[in-house]
Design an enzyme around this catalytic site. Sequence first.
Site, PDB file in Angstrom:
ATOM      1  N   GLY A  43       0.835  -1.201   0.000  1.00  0.00           N
ATOM      2  CA  GLY A  43       0.000   0.000   0.000  1.00  0.00           C
ATOM      3  C   GLY A  43       0.863   1.240   0.000  1.00  0.00           C
ATOM      4  O   GLY A  43       1.999   1.224  -0.495  1.00  0.00           O
ATOM      5  N   SER A  44       0.316   2.308   0.573  1.00  0.00           N
ATOM      6  CA  SER A  44       1.015   3.596   0.514  1.00  0.00           C
ATOM      7  C   SER A  44       2.186   3.631   1.500  1.00  0.00           C
ATOM      8  O   SER A  44       2.192   2.917   2.505  1.00  0.00           O
ATOM      9  CB  SER A  44       0.039   4.721   0.848  1.00  0.00           C
ATOM     10  OG  SER A  44      -0.435   4.542   2.165  1.00  0.00           O
ATOM     11  N   THR A  45       3.141   4.506   1.203  1.00  0.00           N
ATOM     12  CA  THR A  45       4.317   4.626   2.075  1.00  0.00           C
ATOM     13  C   THR A  45       3.909   5.152   3.451  1.00  0.00           C
ATOM     14  O   THR A  45       4.438   4.697   4.473  1.00  0.00           O
ATOM     15  CB  THR A  45       5.369   5.516   1.390  1.00  0.00           C
ATOM     16  OG1 THR A  45       5.800   4.836   0.204  1.00  0.00           O
ATOM     17  CG2 THR A  45       6.587   5.748   2.275  1.00  0.00           C
ATOM     18  N   VAL A  54       1.102   4.702   5.209  1.00  0.00           N
ATOM     19  CA  VAL A  54       0.546   3.640   6.061  1.00  0.00           C
ATOM     20  C   VAL A  54       1.604   2.552   6.297  1.00  0.00           C
ATOM     21  O   VAL A  54       1.749   2.043   7.410  1.00  0.00           O
ATOM     22  CB  VAL A  54      -0.740   3.037   5.429  1.00  0.00           C
ATOM     23  CG1 VAL A  54      -1.260   1.872   6.270  1.00  0.00           C
ATOM     24  CG2 VAL A  54      -1.820   4.101   5.288  1.00  0.00           C
ATOM     25  N   GLY A  55       2.367   2.237   5.268  1.00  0.00           N
ATOM     26  CA  GLY A  55       3.389   1.185   5.390  1.00  0.00           C
ATOM     27  C   GLY A  55       4.412   1.475   6.479  1.00  0.00           C
ATOM     28  O   GLY A  55       4.824   0.578   7.204  1.00  0.00           O
ATOM     29  N   GLU A  63       5.581  -3.527   0.809  1.00  0.00           N
ATOM     30  CA  GLU A  63       5.747  -3.007  -0.562  1.00  0.00           C
ATOM     31  C   GLU A  63       4.957  -1.717  -0.697  1.00  0.00           C
ATOM     32  O   GLU A  63       3.746  -1.709  -0.486  1.00  0.00           O
ATOM     33  CB  GLU A  63       5.234  -4.030  -1.582  1.00  0.00           C
ATOM     34  CG  GLU A  63       6.029  -5.325  -1.624  1.00  0.00           C
ATOM     35  CD  GLU A  63       7.453  -5.153  -2.111  1.00  0.00           C
ATOM     36  OE1 GLU A  63       7.796  -4.061  -2.608  1.00  0.00           O
ATOM     37  OE2 GLU A  63       8.236  -6.094  -1.960  1.00  0.00           O
ATOM     38  N   CYS A  67       1.705   0.806  -8.839  1.00  0.00           N
ATOM     39  CA  CYS A  67       2.853   1.280  -8.057  1.00  0.00           C
ATOM     40  C   CYS A  67       4.074   1.488  -8.940  1.00  0.00           C
ATOM     41  O   CYS A  67       4.922   2.315  -8.654  1.00  0.00           O
ATOM     42  CB  CYS A  67       3.161   0.294  -6.939  1.00  0.00           C
ATOM     43  SG  CYS A  67       3.347  -1.390  -7.528  1.00  0.00           S
TER      44      CYS A  67
HETATM   45  P1  NAD Z   1      -3.288   2.441   1.532  1.00  0.00           P
HETATM   46  O1  NAD Z   1      -2.000   2.494   2.252  1.00  0.00           O
HETATM   47  O2  NAD Z   1      -4.285   3.509   1.766  1.00  0.00           O
HETATM   48  O3  NAD Z   1      -4.050   1.075   1.874  1.00  0.00           O
HETATM   49  C1  NAD Z   1      -3.429  -0.178   1.730  1.00  0.00           C
HETATM   50  C2  NAD Z   1      -4.070  -1.143   2.698  1.00  0.00           C
HETATM   51  O4  NAD Z   1      -3.790  -0.706   4.018  1.00  0.00           O
HETATM   52  C3  NAD Z   1      -5.588  -1.228   2.567  1.00  0.00           C
HETATM   53  O5  NAD Z   1      -5.999  -2.554   2.771  1.00  0.00           O
HETATM   54  C4  NAD Z   1      -6.053  -0.359   3.722  1.00  0.00           C
HETATM   55  O6  NAD Z   1      -7.315  -0.724   4.199  1.00  0.00           O
HETATM   56  C5  NAD Z   1      -4.987  -0.664   4.749  1.00  0.00           C
HETATM   57  N1  NAD Z   1      -4.837   0.331   5.811  1.00  0.00           N
HETATM   58  C6  NAD Z   1      -5.045   1.659   5.750  1.00  0.00           C
HETATM   59  N2  NAD Z   1      -4.821   2.215   6.974  1.00  0.00           N
HETATM   60  C7  NAD Z   1      -4.439   1.202   7.794  1.00  0.00           C
HETATM   61  C8  NAD Z   1      -4.065   1.123   9.161  1.00  0.00           C
HETATM   62  N3  NAD Z   1      -4.026   2.190   9.925  1.00  0.00           N
HETATM   63  N4  NAD Z   1      -3.748  -0.101   9.665  1.00  0.00           N
HETATM   64  C9  NAD Z   1      -3.773  -1.193   8.894  1.00  0.00           C
HETATM   65  N5  NAD Z   1      -4.136  -1.188   7.601  1.00  0.00           N
HETATM   66  C10 NAD Z   1      -4.458   0.003   7.049  1.00  0.00           C
HETATM   67  O7  NAD Z   1      -2.905   2.272  -0.013  1.00  0.00           O
HETATM   68  P2  NAD Z   1      -3.899   2.135  -1.238  1.00  0.00           P
HETATM   69  O8  NAD Z   1      -4.481   3.480  -1.486  1.00  0.00           O
HETATM   70  O9  NAD Z   1      -4.810   0.979  -1.062  1.00  0.00           O
HETATM   71  O10 NAD Z   1      -2.888   1.731  -2.426  1.00  0.00           O
HETATM   72  C11 NAD Z   1      -2.195   2.673  -3.162  1.00  0.00           C
HETATM   73  C12 NAD Z   1      -0.762   2.744  -2.725  1.00  0.00           C
HETATM   74  O11 NAD Z   1      -0.193   1.450  -2.714  1.00  0.00           O
HETATM   75  C13 NAD Z   1       0.108   3.548  -3.667  1.00  0.00           C
HETATM   76  O12 NAD Z   1       1.009   4.332  -2.928  1.00  0.00           O
HETATM   77  C14 NAD Z   1       0.861   2.484  -4.452  1.00  0.00           C
HETATM   78  O13 NAD Z   1       2.069   2.918  -4.995  1.00  0.00           O
HETATM   79  C15 NAD Z   1       1.033   1.429  -3.427  1.00  0.00           C
HETATM   80  N6  NAD Z   1       1.226   0.110  -4.031  1.00  0.00           N
HETATM   81  C16 NAD Z   1       2.454  -0.486  -3.938  1.00  0.00           C
HETATM   82  C17 NAD Z   1       2.673  -1.718  -4.539  1.00  0.00           C
HETATM   83  C18 NAD Z   1       4.024  -2.406  -4.467  1.00  0.00           C
HETATM   84  O14 NAD Z   1       4.101  -3.591  -4.737  1.00  0.00           O
HETATM   85  N7  NAD Z   1       5.090  -1.719  -4.115  1.00  0.00           N
HETATM   86  C19 NAD Z   1       1.645  -2.330  -5.252  1.00  0.00           C
HETATM   87  C20 NAD Z   1       0.417  -1.683  -5.324  1.00  0.00           C
HETATM   88  C21 NAD Z   1       0.210  -0.463  -4.702  1.00  0.00           C
END
Ligand code: NAD
Length: 486
Positions: free
Chosen positions: A229-231, A233-234, A251, A285
């Site tokens: 997901g996003s940097t 949250v990650g 990731e 991503c």
């Molecule tokens: P996001 O971080 O908003 O959400 C990702 C996941 O995290 C979702 O399931 C969401 O419900 C969960 N989440 C959100 N807040 C949380 C918390 N506090 N605790 C636990 N889980 C939580 O990201 P997104 O909008 O779903 O995805 C887009 C982002 O993901 C972009 O930045 C994109 O570049 C990245 N991405 C990276 C890869 C990779 O392999 N590097 C692949 C796809 C997307």
Amino acid sequence: MAHSYVKYYSGGQWRETSSTFSDFNPADDTLWATVADAGSNETRTAIQNAHDGFGEWSQLPFTTRAEFMLKIAAEIERRKDDLVKSVQAEGGGWFGKGMHEAHALQEIFRAAAAASYGPVGEMLPSASGKFSMAMRKPLGVVAIISPWNVPALLSARQFSFPLVAGNTIVLKPSEETPFCGGLFFAEVCDAVGLPAGALNVVTCSRENVAAVGDELIENPLVKGIAFTGSTAVGRTIAAKAGAHLKKCCIELGGKDALIVCEDADLVRAAQLANFGSFMHQGQICMSVEKLLVHENVFEPFMKLFKQRASALKVGNPLQDNANVIGPLINDKQVNNVRTQIEDAVKKGATVELGGKISGRIVEPTILTGVKPDMLVYQNETFGPVAPVIPFKSDAEAITIANDTPYGLSSGVCTRDEHRGMEIAQALDTGMSHINCSPINDEANAPFGGAKSSGIGRYGGRWGVENFTETRWITIERGGKNIPPAF
Ligand code: NAD
């Protein structure tokens, strides 16, 4: 009629939650499904069920676990049309993207089956003549948190390799794509008779994400965490996992460059730029977020690129399978893209193509005159916007490409493979592709980023290594002297 996905899947059973949430089609705001809204109680149940299922699942012969992966792949093939429709309706994706996802998914499960036939350890030389082994064993319960942009493929990439290695899984898909990223797999695994507790799926609304997420990380029964997901949250997930000393694979986002050298095949380069920048509205991503073009070929490249980009058909993907450019996933993303375009124009960039936003649809947009002080240069855009920047030398292209905290993937177009290797090796990214766009993913390859794009790798044996514990086990055979004083 909207779908009803009002139960979560845990311990091989479909279970009620006390509330539900609405899952809308981002193209027209119609209700696509009503979905189970789990909280920390349901998540705890799913984790307990995964823990209870670990004994049976991890003790199965590896060949049986591999066979389940092949059955899952076959069931996905049978359910392909459902999946493609929901990728279009839930995620606003193009039909072709859905088809790709449905096929690539199957490949992931086949690769996971194959990975389980590989070695599970190594024999080591021993100074005292012991029989000395480094052996891998599954961790236990692994929590998976996945994004919405390529929901089925990315969920599968995260859970298939840990699962086949003997771990049990609790999968939490994104609230934007709870079916494609989660409940679809619950249905598939239920249909193939996967043992109870091996895969558990909890879905929840944005309001419950923090509580569910914390339970998935902090519950002592969870031993490993896979997050995509996003940097922003990650980082918090990695910090919490670190505080609990749990293994994780994270990731994150990217700001990937495609470098077009003056000796490149420009027709191919323009096609790669068009695909890399605009596939799934730039919401990948590994999307091309900086297009670096040698100044000697800037004009002819731009002509070819604009021709291709202006031919992309824009509209609701469910209404016409030829609509390649659909909506962005939500208003937050649209506002982010709008802000970046407006900021760039205000600071002197030129809109060479597109630039218009209507509802959640953003036209494929090409910008020139982009400078380092602009948001579109600095931040991940995650939308159909391609900043094209000229360069004079390979060294300059490398500097611009590396001028970002991110380091996911990259691409280099040149007819000289040696030159391509030199540039690829100088880029601070986890992945680099010569004569291809940064968007590449193969199930047996190590996928992952450097710098702020993440830690750990998915895919092939790397996907297994993240979610197994390496243990040192020896058998003493009379060569180990103990001091006689003892
Ligand atoms: P996001 O971080 O908003 O959400 C990702 C996941 O995290 C979702 O399931 C969401 O419900 C969960 N989440 C959100 N807040 C949380 C918390 N506090 N605790 C636990 N889980 C939580 O990201 P997104 O909008 O779903 O995805 C887009 C982002 O993901 C972009 O930045 C994109 O570049 C990245 N991405 C990276 C890869 C990779 O392999 N590097 C692949 C796809 C997307």
